[in-house]
Design an enzyme around this catalytic site. Structure first.
Site, PDB file in Angstrom:
ATOM      1  N   GLU A  88     -51.714 106.937 -61.136  1.00 26.31           N
ATOM      2  CA  GLU A  88     -52.946 107.652 -61.442  1.00 26.31           C
ATOM      3  C   GLU A  88     -52.673 108.783 -62.431  1.00 26.31           C
ATOM      4  OE1 GLU A  88     -56.529 109.751 -58.869  1.00 26.31           O
ATOM      5  OE2 GLU A  88     -54.453 110.054 -58.208  1.00 26.31           O
TER       6      GLU A  88
ATOM      7  N   LYS B 269     -62.309 105.049 -59.236  1.00 24.36           N
ATOM      8  CA  LYS B 269     -61.955 105.762 -58.010  1.00 24.36           C
ATOM      9  C   LYS B 269     -63.233 106.070 -57.250  1.00 24.36           C
ATOM     10  CE  LYS B 269     -58.992 109.511 -56.348  1.00 24.36           C
ATOM     11  NZ  LYS B 269     -58.088 110.616 -56.749  1.00 24.36           N
TER      12      LYS B 269
ATOM     13  N   CYS C 232     -55.199 106.314 -55.142  1.00 19.83           N
ATOM     14  CA  CYS C 232     -54.735 107.523 -54.461  1.00 19.83           C
ATOM     15  C   CYS C 232     -55.568 107.821 -53.207  1.00 19.83           C
ATOM     16  CB  CYS C 232     -54.740 108.688 -55.449  1.00 19.83           C
ATOM     17  SG  CYS C 232     -53.647 110.062 -54.971  1.00 19.83           S
TER      18      CYS C 232
END
Length: 296
Positions: free
Chosen positions: A45, A124, A158
């Site tokens: 990321e 995300k 993440c």
């Protein structure tokens, strides 16, 4: 194809003076992955934030992130060219990208590029507090399943891996590999992602590949420190690696972590494993309709 060699990067964030320095670093890593016979390479990321060091890092960080989003086409073109050249799948970490319908909205987007140069994206879905409040990055909207020559995979960026419902949806739809590009600044943040990544591997009987940023960019807020360790994680059962760790790097060092996945082992575990959490999860879904709350 039932065996796949993969490379997960501990990507070192170093200052750059021009885009070519960034391009050379990315290109060398993909070339190395090909040299080791890998069919998939995973960047972390926000691996592209080192490009911020080419400009004025004293400006508000949300302004810098919007300027970085203008580099997205060049980064995507770089990844496409490398995927075609090396005939490899690339999970291109994440890039801040302006929403095509509203240039003021920035999302954190992973580009998954195939050997033909074609790509799909995963936004995300859960942004952290600093992304939302400091960087002014907005959350994404849907889960993407990626069908490849080696099977179905999904990406949880993440913080996303800390939400099991998202990954369970992908697993029930046939994903056998979960890729987790991550960027964490301290040990606590890293371990939140790592522990959850391994939990997702166990409860969904899938491989999980985590890639991390390492190094430091003191002038760039939110990535002035990094704590990272790449790993290839497995379910915890007899046919897999001891401790459920196929491979992992040395913490906070620039490394490439390589391991070979056997997709037949994953399929076999779904029906013949010591326990069958993916299959048995259907019972959990039925139980939530019958929750009791009692006063004592």
């Amino acid at each position: 194809m039932h065996r796949l060699r993969v490379a997960a990067l501990q990507y070192f964030l170093r200052p750059v003076k021009q885009f070519k320095e960034f391009s050379d670093q990315v290109s060398a890593l993909v070339e190395t992955a090909e040299d080791y016979g890998c069919g998939l390479v995973v960047f972390p990321e926000y691996f592209c934030v080192q490009l911020l060091t080419m400009g004025d890092t004293q400006r508000p960080i949300r302004t810098q992130i919007r300027e970085l989003s203008r580099s997205a086409p060049a980064i995507i073109e770089l990844l496409q060219g490398l995927a075609r050249k090396h005939k490899i799948y690339i999970v291109g970490g994440t890039i801040p990208v302006a929403d095509p319908d509203d240039a003021d909205v920035i999302r954190n987007v992973c580009y998954i590029v195939g050997p033909s140069g074609e790509y799909v994206t995963q936004e995300k879905l859960h942004v952290t507090r600093f992304e939302r409040d400091d960087w002014d990055v907005s959350a994404g909207r849907e889960v993407t399943l990626i069908d490849t020559s080696f099977g179905c995979m999904a990406v949880a960026i993440c913080y996303d891996v800390e939400f099991p419902e998202m990954v369970r949806v992908a697993a029930r739809e046939g994903a056998k590999i979960l890729v987790v590009p991550s960027c964490t600044d301290d040990r606590q943040g890293f371990l939140r992602v790592r522990y959850c990544a391994h939990a997702r591997a166990i409860e969904n009987q899938m491989y999980v590949i985590q890639s991390s940023t390492v190094g430091s960019l003191p002038a760039v807020p939110a990535v002035h420190l990094n704590y990272g360790q790449a790993a290839i994680l497995t379910p915890s059962d007899f046919q897999f690696s001891r401790d459920g760790i196929l491979a992992e790097g040395n913490v906070n060092q620039e490394m490439m972590v390589i391991g070979e996945l056997d997709l037949e082992d994953i399929l076999d575990s779904h029906t013949r494993g010591t326990v069958l959490p993916l299959l048995d999860s259907a019972r959990t879904a039925s139980l939530v309709k019958h929750v009791r709350r009692l006063h004592l």
